[in-house]
Design an enzyme around this catalytic site. Sequence first.
Site, mmCIF file in Angstrom:
data_model
loop_
_atom_site.group_PDB
_atom_site.id
_atom_site.type_symbol
_atom_site.label_atom_id
_atom_site.label_comp_id
_atom_site.label_asym_id
_atom_site.label_seq_id
_atom_site.Cartn_x
_atom_site.Cartn_y
_atom_site.Cartn_z
ATOM 1 N N SER A 1 0.799 -1.226 0.000
ATOM 2 C CA SER A 1 0.000 0.000 0.000
ATOM 3 C C SER A 1 0.832 1.277 0.000
ATOM 4 O O SER A 1 0.281 2.363 -0.122
ATOM 5 C CB SER A 1 -0.952 0.026 1.210
ATOM 6 O OG SER A 1 -0.246 0.342 2.382
ATOM 7 N N LYS B 1 1.876 4.449 7.373
ATOM 8 C CA LYS B 1 1.048 5.279 6.498
ATOM 9 C C LYS B 1 1.472 6.743 6.581
ATOM 10 O O LYS B 1 2.159 7.168 7.505
ATOM 11 C CB LYS B 1 -0.430 5.180 6.911
ATOM 12 C CG LYS B 1 -1.082 3.831 6.637
ATOM 13 C CD LYS B 1 -1.264 3.588 5.155
ATOM 14 C CE LYS B 1 -1.897 2.232 4.902
ATOM 15 N NZ LYS B 1 -1.007 1.120 5.258
#
Length: 232
Positions: free
Chosen positions: A152, A190
């Site tokens: 991701s 993230k």
Amino acid sequence: MLTRKQHDLLRFIHERLEETGIAPSFDEMKEALGLRSKSGVHRLVTALEERGFLRRLPHRARALEVLRPPPELELAAGRGGAPRARAGGERTVVPFAGREAAAATVTVPLHGRIAAGTPIEALEEVDSHIAIPQEWVRSRRPHFALTIEGDSMIEAGIMDGDVAIIESCDIARDGEIVVALVDRSEATLKIIKRLGQHVALIPANRRYETRMLEAHRVRIQGRLVALLRRYH
């Protein structure tokens, strides 16, 4: 760091030059490393050039100069002992080390895997330790390493299997890549952004959606400062 293949090729070239004074051919390198094609050798030689270990001498066939020998040979020579081969392994971490930089490394704990996709259970147990360049540690805060699992964050250049070097901290600026602990049980890597009473954990892959969470559910454990990657 050098990858295992880069390290093995550098050692092979260094030992051949020490023995004969002539660099091995690309076919000999391919055979020695068990590669399927010479293109793989070209990639490894180019990587070693970029890292300052090798130099190709222009206008001469099979002309390679070792600027920095394999780290363990340099260290052994500095101690006056015989070179010792490194033990094999699935992932071998070889720190950058020149004559001046051989001791300029620090050891940080490796805390297992962290998801760069769907969050996984936070890992506290230390799997092992790895050496990193001391210049990567630019604060007095503790640093640690995590192996990336997932895709991701690939648009930020963070790939599955990379080792992330993290500076421990509990605050970060919007836009920084952080290790976020969600609900005290799930850790993920993230981009962070604050939106009022909420925190956005943003992936760097268009196939994944941003997670919006109440701020009290998210605790920053550290921020990304460097990456280690194995290519072969």
